[in-house]
Design a protein around this motif. Structure first.
Motif, PDB file in Angstrom:
ATOM      1  N   LEU A   5       1.066  -1.154  -0.011  1.00 41.37           N
ATOM      2  CA  LEU A   5       0.090   0.172   0.273  1.00 41.37           C
ATOM      3  C   LEU A   5       0.848   1.386   0.190  1.00 41.37           C
ATOM      4  CD1 LEU A   5      -2.807  -0.907   2.333  1.00 41.37           C
ATOM      5  CD2 LEU A   5      -2.851  -0.779  -0.039  1.00 41.37           C
ATOM      6  N   ASP A   6       1.993   1.319   0.816  1.00 41.77           N
ATOM      7  CA  ASP A   6       2.984   2.372   0.666  1.00 41.77           C
ATOM      8  C   ASP A   6       3.642   2.536  -0.620  1.00 41.77           C
ATOM      9  OD1 ASP A   6       2.196   2.949   3.296  1.00 41.77           O
ATOM     10  OD2 ASP A   6       4.062   1.776   4.149  1.00 41.77           O
ATOM     11  N   LEU A   8       2.253   1.749  -3.469  1.00 43.14           N
ATOM     12  CA  LEU A   8       0.869   2.076  -4.256  1.00 43.14           C
ATOM     13  C   LEU A   8       0.908   3.610  -4.061  1.00 43.14           C
ATOM     14  CD1 LEU A   8      -1.130   1.695  -6.410  1.00 43.14           C
ATOM     15  CD2 LEU A   8      -2.586   1.107  -4.483  1.00 43.14           C
ATOM     16  N   LEU A   9       0.843   4.172  -2.800  1.00 42.99           N
ATOM     17  CA  LEU A   9       0.541   5.594  -2.562  1.00 42.99           C
ATOM     18  C   LEU A   9       1.591   6.374  -3.256  1.00 42.99           C
ATOM     19  CD1 LEU A   9      -1.012   7.541  -0.739  1.00 42.99           C
ATOM     20  CD2 LEU A   9       0.131   6.960   1.169  1.00 42.99           C
ATOM     21  N   VAL A  44      -8.250   8.962  -4.295  1.00 43.66           N
ATOM     22  CA  VAL A  44      -7.510   7.556  -4.599  1.00 43.66           C
ATOM     23  C   VAL A  44      -6.499   7.646  -3.401  1.00 43.66           C
ATOM     24  CG1 VAL A  44      -6.220   5.899  -5.916  1.00 43.66           C
ATOM     25  CG2 VAL A  44      -8.211   6.940  -7.279  1.00 43.66           C
ATOM     26  N   VAL A  48      -6.396   5.102  -0.431  1.00 42.73           N
ATOM     27  CA  VAL A  48      -5.289   4.086   0.060  1.00 42.73           C
ATOM     28  C   VAL A  48      -4.581   4.338   1.292  1.00 42.73           C
ATOM     29  CG1 VAL A  48      -2.951   3.516  -0.676  1.00 42.73           C
ATOM     30  CG2 VAL A  48      -4.702   3.603  -2.458  1.00 42.73           C
ATOM     31  N   GLU A  49      -4.522   5.612   1.603  1.00 39.79           N
ATOM     32  CA  GLU A  49      -4.144   6.138   3.135  1.00 39.79           C
ATOM     33  C   GLU A  49      -5.001   5.356   4.163  1.00 39.79           C
ATOM     34  OE1 GLU A  49      -1.604  10.353   2.486  1.00 39.79           O
ATOM     35  OE2 GLU A  49      -3.764  10.317   2.563  1.00 39.79           O
ATOM     36  N   VAL A  51      -6.730   2.902   3.906  1.00 39.33           N
ATOM     37  CA  VAL A  51      -6.577   1.481   4.025  1.00 39.33           C
ATOM     38  C   VAL A  51      -5.265   0.811   4.746  1.00 39.33           C
ATOM     39  CG1 VAL A  51      -6.340  -0.727   2.659  1.00 39.33           C
ATOM     40  CG2 VAL A  51      -8.152   0.879   1.864  1.00 39.33           C
ATOM     41  N   ALA A  52      -4.257   1.799   4.279  1.00 43.17           N
ATOM     42  CA  ALA A  52      -3.036   1.538   4.921  1.00 43.17           C
ATOM     43  C   ALA A  52      -3.131   1.838   6.436  1.00 43.17           C
ATOM     44  CB  ALA A  52      -1.946   2.539   4.311  1.00 43.17           C
TER      45      ALA A  52
END
Length: 62
Positions: A5-6, A8-9, A44, A48-49, A51-52
């Motif tokens: 996730l990091d 992707l972010l 987005v 994502v943040e 979810v992380a």
């Protein structure tokens, strides 16, 4: 999972910076379209943040 996730972010933020720079460099670029893309990326990135953060909290509890 948090590492993915990091990563992707970071990719999303890099793409956002690229769009902002392109808008600044090209006066003829359709502003509405580019600004809409930046706004979509912001949404987005926020997702994502979130979810992380949830994954990090879950990992700490276990």
């Amino acid at each position: 999972m948090p590492d993915k996730l990091d990563a992707l972010l970071e990719r999303l933020k890099a793409h956002q910076r690229t769009l902002i720079l392109a808008m600044a460099q090209h006066d003829g670029m359709p502003a509405g379209s580019a600004l809409r893309q930046v706004a979509e990326l912001e949404n987005v990135i926020a997702a994502v943040e979130a979810v992380a953060a949830e994954e990090a909290d879950r990992a700490q509890r276990h």
